[in-house]
Motif scaffolding. Sequence first.
Motif, mmCIF file in Angstrom:
data_model
loop_
_atom_site.group_PDB
_atom_site.id
_atom_site.type_symbol
_atom_site.label_atom_id
_atom_site.label_comp_id
_atom_site.label_asym_id
_atom_site.label_seq_id
_atom_site.Cartn_x
_atom_site.Cartn_y
_atom_site.Cartn_z
ATOM 1 N N ALA A 88 14.939 15.715 27.018
ATOM 2 C CA ALA A 88 15.559 16.923 27.562
ATOM 3 C C ALA A 88 14.983 17.154 28.952
ATOM 4 C CB ALA A 88 15.290 18.132 26.664
ATOM 5 N N PRO A 89 15.808 17.605 29.861
ATOM 6 C CA PRO A 89 15.298 17.812 31.220
ATOM 7 C C PRO A 89 14.302 18.963 31.275
ATOM 8 C CG PRO A 89 17.545 18.605 31.012
ATOM 9 C CD PRO A 89 17.240 17.899 29.741
ATOM 10 N N MET A 90 13.296 18.748 32.072
ATOM 11 C CA MET A 90 12.267 19.761 32.248
ATOM 12 C C MET A 90 12.069 19.908 33.763
ATOM 13 S SD MET A 90 8.561 19.953 30.376
ATOM 14 C CE MET A 90 7.944 18.468 31.111
ATOM 15 N N ASN A 91 12.636 20.956 34.293
ATOM 16 C CA ASN A 91 12.617 21.152 35.734
ATOM 17 C C ASN A 91 11.224 21.546 36.225
ATOM 18 O OD1 ASN A 91 15.350 20.597 35.859
ATOM 19 N ND2 ASN A 91 15.902 22.741 35.452
ATOM 20 N N LYS A 92 11.122 21.634 37.516
ATOM 21 C CA LYS A 92 9.825 21.983 38.127
ATOM 22 C C LYS A 92 9.317 23.313 37.575
ATOM 23 C CE LYS A 92 9.581 23.992 42.051
ATOM 24 N NZ LYS A 92 9.644 24.346 43.481
ATOM 25 N N GLY A 93 8.069 23.285 37.068
ATOM 26 C CA GLY A 93 7.460 24.489 36.535
ATOM 27 C C GLY A 93 7.867 24.838 35.124
ATOM 28 N N ALA A 94 8.775 24.087 34.550
ATOM 29 C CA ALA A 94 9.242 24.408 33.199
ATOM 30 C C ALA A 94 8.289 23.844 32.152
ATOM 31 C CB ALA A 94 10.643 23.848 32.986
ATOM 32 N N ILE A 119 1.563 21.993 21.235
ATOM 33 C CA ILE A 119 1.360 21.336 22.521
ATOM 34 C C ILE A 119 2.369 21.909 23.507
ATOM 35 C CG2 ILE A 119 1.171 19.125 23.708
ATOM 36 C CD1 ILE A 119 -0.740 19.409 21.356
ATOM 37 N N ARG A 120 1.887 22.284 24.666
ATOM 38 C CA ARG A 120 2.766 22.833 25.695
ATOM 39 C C ARG A 120 2.748 21.891 26.906
ATOM 40 N NH1 ARG A 120 0.909 29.221 25.509
ATOM 41 N NH2 ARG A 120 1.656 29.631 23.377
ATOM 42 N N PHE A 121 3.866 21.265 27.108
ATOM 43 C CA PHE A 121 4.001 20.365 28.261
ATOM 44 C C PHE A 121 4.498 21.181 29.449
ATOM 45 C CE2 PHE A 121 4.544 17.559 24.586
ATOM 46 C CZ PHE A 121 3.672 16.530 24.887
ATOM 47 N N ASN A 122 3.757 21.135 30.525
ATOM 48 C CA ASN A 122 4.139 21.882 31.736
ATOM 49 C C ASN A 122 4.425 20.891 32.861
ATOM 50 O OD1 ASN A 122 3.564 24.422 30.471
ATOM 51 N ND2 ASN A 122 1.387 23.996 30.796
ATOM 52 N N ASN A 123 5.550 21.073 33.487
ATOM 53 C CA ASN A 123 5.915 20.175 34.587
ATOM 54 C C ASN A 123 5.234 20.649 35.863
ATOM 55 O OD1 ASN A 123 7.040 18.440 36.393
ATOM 56 N ND2 ASN A 123 9.156 19.136 36.132
ATOM 57 N N GLY A 124 4.280 19.852 36.343
ATOM 58 C CA GLY A 124 3.591 20.198 37.578
ATOM 59 C C GLY A 124 4.138 19.476 38.784
ATOM 60 N N ASP A 125 5.161 18.709 38.605
ATOM 61 C CA ASP A 125 5.764 17.982 39.720
ATOM 62 C C ASP A 125 6.911 18.785 40.317
ATOM 63 O OD1 ASP A 125 4.319 15.637 40.061
ATOM 64 O OD2 ASP A 125 5.336 14.633 38.403
ATOM 65 N N PRO A 126 7.236 18.510 41.569
ATOM 66 C CA PRO A 126 8.355 19.244 42.197
ATOM 67 C C PRO A 126 9.724 18.672 41.853
ATOM 68 C CG PRO A 126 7.327 17.805 43.797
ATOM 69 C CD PRO A 126 6.525 17.662 42.542
ATOM 70 N N SER A 147 6.062 20.367 49.375
ATOM 71 C CA SER A 147 5.657 21.671 49.902
ATOM 72 C C SER A 147 5.914 22.790 48.910
ATOM 73 C CB SER A 147 6.404 21.946 51.206
ATOM 74 O OG SER A 147 7.801 21.927 50.977
ATOM 75 N N SER A 148 6.692 22.516 47.900
ATOM 76 C CA SER A 148 7.019 23.565 46.934
ATOM 77 C C SER A 148 6.015 23.653 45.794
ATOM 78 C CB SER A 148 8.424 23.323 46.360
ATOM 79 O OG SER A 148 8.460 22.083 45.682
ATOM 80 N N VAL A 149 5.046 22.782 45.784
ATOM 81 C CA VAL A 149 4.018 22.839 44.735
ATOM 82 C C VAL A 149 2.653 22.989 45.394
ATOM 83 C CG1 VAL A 149 5.326 21.511 43.062
ATOM 84 C CG2 VAL A 149 3.869 20.321 44.698
ATOM 85 N N SER A 150 1.734 23.605 44.628
ATOM 86 C CA SER A 150 0.406 23.859 45.184
ATOM 87 C C SER A 150 -0.367 22.568 45.377
ATOM 88 C CB SER A 150 -0.365 24.807 44.259
ATOM 89 O OG SER A 150 -0.464 24.223 42.957
ATOM 90 N N SER A 151 -0.195 21.661 44.468
ATOM 91 C CA SER A 151 -0.896 20.383 44.606
ATOM 92 C C SER A 151 -0.009 19.285 44.038
ATOM 93 C CB SER A 151 -2.231 20.416 43.858
ATOM 94 O OG SER A 151 -2.003 20.604 42.472
ATOM 95 N N LEU A 152 -0.003 18.207 44.727
ATOM 96 C CA LEU A 152 0.820 17.069 44.306
ATOM 97 C C LEU A 152 -0.097 15.937 43.878
ATOM 98 C CD1 LEU A 152 3.739 15.917 44.148
ATOM 99 C CD2 LEU A 152 3.345 14.959 46.413
ATOM 100 N N GLU A 153 0.238 15.343 42.778
ATOM 101 C CA GLU A 153 -0.571 14.232 42.272
ATOM 102 C C GLU A 153 0.284 12.985 42.157
ATOM 103 O OE1 GLU A 153 -2.950 14.978 38.920
ATOM 104 O OE2 GLU A 153 -3.601 16.960 39.590
ATOM 105 N N MET A 154 -0.394 11.861 42.335
ATOM 106 C CA MET A 154 0.303 10.580 42.210
ATOM 107 C C MET A 154 -0.559 9.539 41.511
ATOM 108 S SD MET A 154 2.288 10.116 45.853
ATOM 109 C CE MET A 154 3.180 8.698 45.257
ATOM 110 N N LYS A 164 -0.463 18.997 31.341
ATOM 111 C CA LYS A 164 0.221 18.993 32.623
ATOM 112 C C LYS A 164 0.901 17.635 32.839
ATOM 113 C CE LYS A 164 -0.639 19.687 37.563
ATOM 114 N NZ LYS A 164 -1.699 19.883 38.593
ATOM 115 N N VAL A 165 2.134 17.717 33.211
ATOM 116 C CA VAL A 165 2.897 16.505 33.511
ATOM 117 C C VAL A 165 3.036 16.427 35.018
ATOM 118 C CG1 VAL A 165 5.034 15.229 33.145
ATOM 119 C CG2 VAL A 165 4.177 16.746 31.363
ATOM 120 N N ALA A 166 2.313 15.481 35.618
ATOM 121 C CA ALA A 166 2.341 15.394 37.081
ATOM 122 C C ALA A 166 1.748 14.064 37.522
ATOM 123 C CB ALA A 166 1.556 16.543 37.717
ATOM 124 N N GLY A 167 2.211 13.607 38.641
ATOM 125 C CA GLY A 167 1.620 12.432 39.261
ATOM 126 C C GLY A 167 1.792 11.143 38.495
ATOM 127 N N GLY A 168 2.819 11.062 37.687
ATOM 128 C CA GLY A 168 3.079 9.820 36.960
ATOM 129 C C GLY A 168 2.290 9.680 35.686
#
Lengths: 259, 574
Positions: free
Chosen positions: A156-162, A133-140, B133-140, A114-118
Amino acid sequence: MGYFGNLSAALRASKSLARRAAGCAARVALPMLVCLGSPDAEAASVRGKITGHQHLRNPVWFEAKSPDRHGYSFREPVTTVPAQLRRLTPDATKEICVVAFGRAAGKPAPISVKVAGGRTDPVTMVVLPGTEIRFNNGDPFTHRLFGVELQTFPPAPMNKGASRRWTAKEAGTYEFRDELAPSIRSWIVAKPGVVAVAYPASDGDFELSLAAGDYELQAYFAGAPVGRSRAVKVARRPVNLTRKPLVVATKPRGGRGKK
Amino acid sequence: MIASRFWLGFLALCLGVAVVVLDLAISQHDRLSDRTVSEGLASDSRVVSWYLRNTAREGASQLIRFAADRRVARALAASNGDSGKASASTARQLRGALRQTARNMPEDQAFDAVLAVNRAGRVVAHVGFDQASSVSSLEMGGYPLVADALHGYVRDDTIMMGRLYRMVARPVEVDGGGLPVGAVVGAHLVDDAFAQRVSSISNVAVAFYADGRRQGVGAPEGFVRSGLDQIVSGLPELEEDEDYESKGRTAVHELGEGLSVVFARLPGEAWQLGSGYAVIRQATHLGGMLGVLRAADEKDKKAVGLIVVFLTVILAAGVGLFLTRWEATAPLASFREQVGALVSGKGEHLAVEKLRGPFRQVGLDLNLVLERGGGGEPPVSVALSQALGDLGDQPQMSAFGVPESSPPSAVVAASHDAPMGQGFPSALNGSNGAGASLPGGQPPALPDNDGTLVGGVGAPPLPRRQSGGKGGGLQQTALGVGMAAGSAAAAVAASPLENADTDTEPGWREVYDEFVNLKEQCGENTQGFTFERFSATLRKNRDTLMQQHGVQSVHFSAYVKQGRAALKARPVRA
């Protein structure tokens, strides 16, 4: 040894187990377990503990605090927080993994990251060569991951949820970064013989489910092994290594820890 | 007109000097403008940097409101208890606490978004961070900003989270002496509103950029905002700018259309992304004389010393008018007055002593013409009389007969009518009794009715004042002598007389005696009519005729024609 199952399911189960244990506020936290194969009936639990990880430093955070990096215009300590707690210790649940090496067999299952929160979750992975390996974008918002000096994974760009997929075809250590988030650094170590991987709880406890056999336990942090490896002989009975934990780092001379 | 011309030259010189001074001033202005813009941009860039740092510190102070809120601390502590994920009620309570505290903040220091993060790095609650608001949980938790706050530091950062944010974070503690239970993050979205706030406070035109795109621009009132959008064109060059890489700030870049810009990196993660801000100034290049007028604003126009300009114009025009009046208008008026008096019959001549400049000469000419027309005498008579003296009422020599000659047309008619005496009545029969001079100072060579050469015998040719045409030469010579003082004319005429005895021909004495005799017989005055003067006249006419006709000598003889003494000249060939 059993057979390889769904690694992602194992990872989720391992983390769920660890969280439940934390929720119980038990003194002994159960480890996050990554089992490369479904534990068979003859599998035994190997409980262990890592220590010294408070002496490790997250390389990203550690570099970011340097004024030469221009990461801030001001950075000041809050005096009500004790100095010994103001060390940039890593989040062991995501950044340190304990790997059991043995005689691996079967086809490795894909691993979701999961790619999220920095950062990525997990940060460091040790896998068998050939693991996808599957990288999933968890950020908005969009990320732009790339493999450092890796032709097979360009930015390469990886949009939200991609998601983006990449397979470690050969043994080696690979680093991944994000062009839009410099704090994201992820390491994938592809090495033969990986049987199981566990991510310890915040207090260092971990648990592996291993079939009977001889194994070697090694902790990894930031894409590199830390501490000495430990040989483990697993029979049908659970193995408790908590009394003799894996030391992943020691207090460096001069009072500043690094790895 | 000398003074007027000098004045015009002086004005032209002043104009040239003014142009040089103006060019120098424009050049200096443009150079100083560049320097001012360069120094100003460096200052602007630092001002923005200080502003960002200052607002970050103020934001960190404002975050104490949230961090000290026990509801916030308790909610974050509760979210750390189980699996790092807060319950819905905990999140709701925390969000309410954040919202209430945010409402109580001063408007000018309010955050666009406030986020509460637990120890696991998960955003438990937030206000204003709409994209979460568009994601279930936000992390930082991975950001150094949050990691530092969770480890007991307060700091700022600039983070690219889809959009550019200026953020500040500080730890949240339940009780002192332990690890923070979480952190609160205040965020300012870097957009046009943010840039405009920066601009309004710092009075700087600023544009923020990230990921090769413009994020927000702000400019003081009156600044052409379209120029701010041009910074994107300069972003690719930054990768090769050593100052930008090492110091985080460039030298002055020119964007065209007089826009100068300094790029600077933003502190934080954005530094490594090449994100930053650009301060822009419009250099005022005059670019020429018309540019001075274009660049002048109302304040400049008010600063012009209109009185000095007015006085200068009046002075220059006054001097010019005075000089032209003094040198042209007044003499012309005087001349007109003189001519008017002449026309009205109040005088017979122009009073040349009242004329100035070129009109004096014109007056002299006119007087001579008047004398010639009114008295029936040619103007040359005056000069000849000065040269030969008063010869009485009758001519001493009237004409010379030279056959086969082509005389000037003006003289031919007269000579045909009267070859001697009658041919030049004014010259030969006038009161002054002088002989005639021909155009160019030449004696006439006129065909007579009887085939002999007829030429005027008068005074020796006078020095010519200027080399004009034939007629002009004669007129001007005569006028000059006639109007000049008698001494001057005498001096002119004296030169041939000095050699009168040295170049005479045999027989001239006899001709002289006969001529005097005939004059006396005809009752003409011979007083002062000496042989020296007579022979000088003959000599000059002889030389002229010899040169014109290529003869060896000229024979003179006296005779009476129509009751007056006259002379004949007959060229003698070899």
